[in-house]
Scaffold this motif. Structure first.
Motif, PDB file in Angstrom:
ATOM      1  N   GLN A 233       9.930  -2.975 -12.562  1.00  0.00           N
ATOM      2  CA  GLN A 233      10.649  -3.198 -11.413  1.00  0.00           C
ATOM      3  C   GLN A 233      11.046  -2.619 -10.393  1.00  0.00           C
TER       4      GLN A 233
ATOM      5  N   THR B  57      11.980   0.339  -7.711  1.00  0.00           N
ATOM      6  CA  THR B  57      11.623   0.697  -6.639  1.00  0.00           C
ATOM      7  C   THR B  57      13.069   1.844  -6.807  1.00  0.00           C
TER       8      THR B  57
ATOM      9  N   LEU C 293       3.132  -1.910 -11.668  1.00  0.00           N
ATOM     10  CA  LEU C 293       4.658  -1.638 -10.760  1.00  0.00           C
ATOM     11  C   LEU C 293       3.802  -2.452  -9.397  1.00  0.00           C
ATOM     12  N   LYS C 294       2.688  -2.255  -8.993  1.00  0.00           N
ATOM     13  CA  LYS C 294       2.572  -2.357  -7.329  1.00  0.00           C
ATOM     14  C   LYS C 294       3.620  -3.392  -6.682  1.00  0.00           C
ATOM     15  N   ASN C 295       3.660  -2.826  -5.722  1.00  0.00           N
ATOM     16  CA  ASN C 295       4.428  -3.562  -5.184  1.00  0.00           C
ATOM     17  C   ASN C 295       4.806  -3.257  -3.382  1.00  0.00           C
ATOM     18  N   ASP C 296       4.170  -5.026  -3.175  1.00  0.00           N
ATOM     19  CA  ASP C 296       4.213  -4.718  -1.298  1.00  0.00           C
ATOM     20  C   ASP C 296       5.511  -4.396  -0.839  1.00  0.00           C
ATOM     21  N   SER C 297       6.640  -4.269  -1.019  1.00  0.00           N
ATOM     22  CA  SER C 297       7.680  -3.719  -0.405  1.00  0.00           C
ATOM     23  C   SER C 297       8.255  -2.513  -0.312  1.00  0.00           C
ATOM     24  N   ILE C 298       7.408  -1.883  -0.674  1.00  0.00           N
ATOM     25  CA  ILE C 298       7.399  -0.074  -2.094  1.00  0.00           C
ATOM     26  C   ILE C 298       8.299   0.542  -0.411  1.00  0.00           C
TER      27      ILE C 298
END
Length: 422
Positions: A1, A5, A83-88
Motif C-alpha cells: 500500500q 501511494t 490496493l484499493k484506497n479511498d484516499s488515492i
C-alpha cells in the motif's frame, strides 16, 4: 500500500509535468503504470516516462484528471483489488502540487473543482468533490506536506509500531537518520516549515491538542518568509515556558529548536528569568580531553559577560563588546566561566567570529575546540552559510577549515560545504 501511494504520487507529478509543458493542450493518451519507471524505495528520486509518443489533444482539465485516474489508478485497482484506497485522490492532488508548487497547484485544483461542479456525467462526482474540498482545506489551513516529508513520517511510525518501547535516544536517532535519508534539509529553503512539520507528525503526534496547535501556528509563521529564523527559534524553544511538557516533549523540543544537536548529545533547555521576562537557553554538556565534563551555553547575566571580558583582559586581549555581539561561554563543573567567544551576525548568510579565549588553567584540554564547534553547529542550525574572522592567529583557524577568500578581509569558513561533506 505504501509503495502504491508513492507510485501514484510520482506518476501524477510526472504526467502533470508533461501536460503543463504543452500549456495543457496535449496529454498522454496512455498514462499506464507500464509506461513509467519509479524508484522502488520511497526515499529515492528519479521518475522516468518511457514513452510520450502516444498523445491526444486535451479537451479540458476534467478530461486530464479523469483520464489519468481511469487508466493509471482504476485499471490497477481492477487488477489488484487489495490496493484499493479511498484516499488515492489525495495522492493525485499531491502530485499536482509537488509539480506546480502550492500556489500553482491549488489554483489548478480549484479550477478542476469549478469545472467538475458543472458536470453531471462524472462517476462518483460528489465523492470526488468532497475529496477536493477536504484536500484544499487541509493545505490552506496546515500547509502542504511534501512527498519526502510525508513518507519519512510514515516510515517513522512503521518503525515505532515495531519498537514501541524505543528509548528517546533511539527515537531521536531514527528521526535524525530519516531527515538525512529523505534529504529533508534540501526542502527547507522551499518549505521553511518542513522540520517543524516533521516533528509534529512524529515525536509530537500524541501530544496534547493545545501544544500541537501552538506548533501549527509556528508552522504558519515559518511559511511566511518575512519572519526571521531567529524569531522562529525563539518561538519553538519558548514552548517549554508556555506549556508543562512531558520528559519526551522537553527532549524533542530541545532538538527541534536546535537542529545541530545529535541524538546522543547531552543537552537541555533551561529557563532564564530576568527583569525583561523569561527566556530559554540551550545548555550542552561536553567532555574535555581528560574526560571531565564542562558546559557550553549563552551567558545568563551581565555579570557573566563581565567575567568573560575579564578573561580576555587577563590574556592581554583588548576587546570591546557592543550590543550587536552574541556570546558563548564554557563553564566548569563548579559553574565557573573558563572560556568563551563572541560573534555578530553580518547578514542572513554570514556571521563574524570576533575572538575566543580559554582560561590558562584549562588550556590544551579541547575546550576551545568545543566552543568553536558548538558555534559552527548553532550557526549551521540557523542556516548560516559562512563564518568569517580576522587574520589573527591564522594557523589556529586553519585547523577549523578557515581559508583566505577574495571577498573577505580576513579568513572565512564555508559551513554549507562542510555540512554536505559530513
Amino acid at each position: 500500500q505504501v509503495l502504491w501511494t508513492f507510485f501514484v504520487w510520482n506518476a501524477a507529478k510526472a504526467y502533470f509535468n508533461f501536460w503543463q509543458l504543452t500549456n495543457r493542450e496535449i496529454e498522454l493518451a496512455n498514462p499506464l503504470p507500464d509506461n513509467i519507471t519509479i524508484p522502488s524505495h520511497d526515499y529515492h528520486r528519479g521518475t522516468l516516462l518511457y514513452s510520450v509518443s502516444q498523445r491526444k489533444k486535451s479537451s479540458s482539465i476534467i478530461s486530464y484528471f479523469i483520464n489519468f485516474y481511469n487508466l493509471f489508478v482504476k485499471k490497477t485497482f481492477e487488477e489488484f483489488p487489495v490496493l484499493k484506497n479511498d484516499s488515492i485522490w489525495n495522492y493525485i492532488f499531491s502530485g499536482v502540487i509537488e509539480a506546480d508548487g502550492e500556489v500553482g497547484g491549488l489554483k489548478i485544483l480549484k479550477e478542476f473543482r469549478k469545472e467538475l461542479r458543472k458536470q453531471n456525467n462524472i462517476e462518483e462526482k460528489e465523492f470526488l468533490l468532497k475529496k477536493i474540498d477536504s484536500f484544499i482545506s487541509s493545505v490552506e489551513s496546515d500547509g502542504y506536506i511534501p512527498k519526502a516529508l510525508f513518507f519519512a513520517i510514515k516510515r517513522f511510525h512503521r518503525w515505532l509500531k515495531l519498537n514501541e518501547e524505543a528509548s528517546l535516544n533511539a527515537q531521536a536517532e531514527m528521526l535524525y537518520d530519516l531527515y538525512e535519508t529523505y534529504e529533508l534539509f534540501d526542502l527547507e529553503e522551499k518549505y521553511p516549515a518542513v522540520r517543524t512539520q516533521f516533528y509534529l507528525g512524529t515525536a509530537f503526534i500524541d501530544s496534547p491538542v493545545e501544544f500541537k496547535n501552538a506548533l501549527r501556528e509556528i508552522v504558519k509563521k515559518q511559511q511566511d518568509s518575512s519572519i526571521e529564523r531567529e524569531l522562529i527559534q525563539e518561538l519553538i524553544s519558548g514552548l517549554h515556558l508556555q506549556f508543562k511538557l512531558s520528559e519526551p516533549e522537553e527532549f524533542f523540543v530541545t532538538r527541534l529548536s536546535f537542529p545541530h544537536l545529535k541524538p546522543t548529545d547531552s543537552a537541555a533547555l533551561v529557563t532564564i528569568k530576568s527583569a525583561g521576562g523569561s527566556a530559554s537557553n540551550l545548555v550542552v554538556q561536553l567532555l574535555d580531553n581528560d574526560n571531565v565534563p564542562y558546559l557550553i551555553r549563552n551567558p545568563i547575566s551581565p555579570k557573566e559577560i563581565s567575567r568573560l571580558h575579564q578573561l580576555f583582559f587577563e590574556t592581554d586581549l583588548n576587546v570591546h563588546f557592543n550590543p550587536d555581539h552574541q556570546f558563548l561561554v564554557a563553564l566548569s563543573e563548579r559553574g565557573f566561566i573558563i572560556g568563551g567567544l563572541f560573534f555578530n551576525r553580518v547578514d542572513e548568510q554570514t556571521a563574524h567570529m570576533e575572538k575566543i579565549v580559554v582560561s590558562s588553567r584549562y588550556r590544551r584540554k579541547g575546550i576551545s575546540e568545543g566552543l568553536m564547534n558548538e558555534l559552527f553547529n548553532r550557526l549551521k542550525g540557523e542556516h548560516f552559510k559562512y563564518v568569517s574572522t580576522g587574520f589573527f592567529r591564522p594557523e589556529y583557524f586553519y585547523r577549523f577549515g578557515f581559508k583566505i577568500e577574495k571577498k573577505y578581509s580576513g579568513l572565512v569558513k564555508d559551513l554549507l560545504n562542510e555540512a554536505n561533506k559530513n
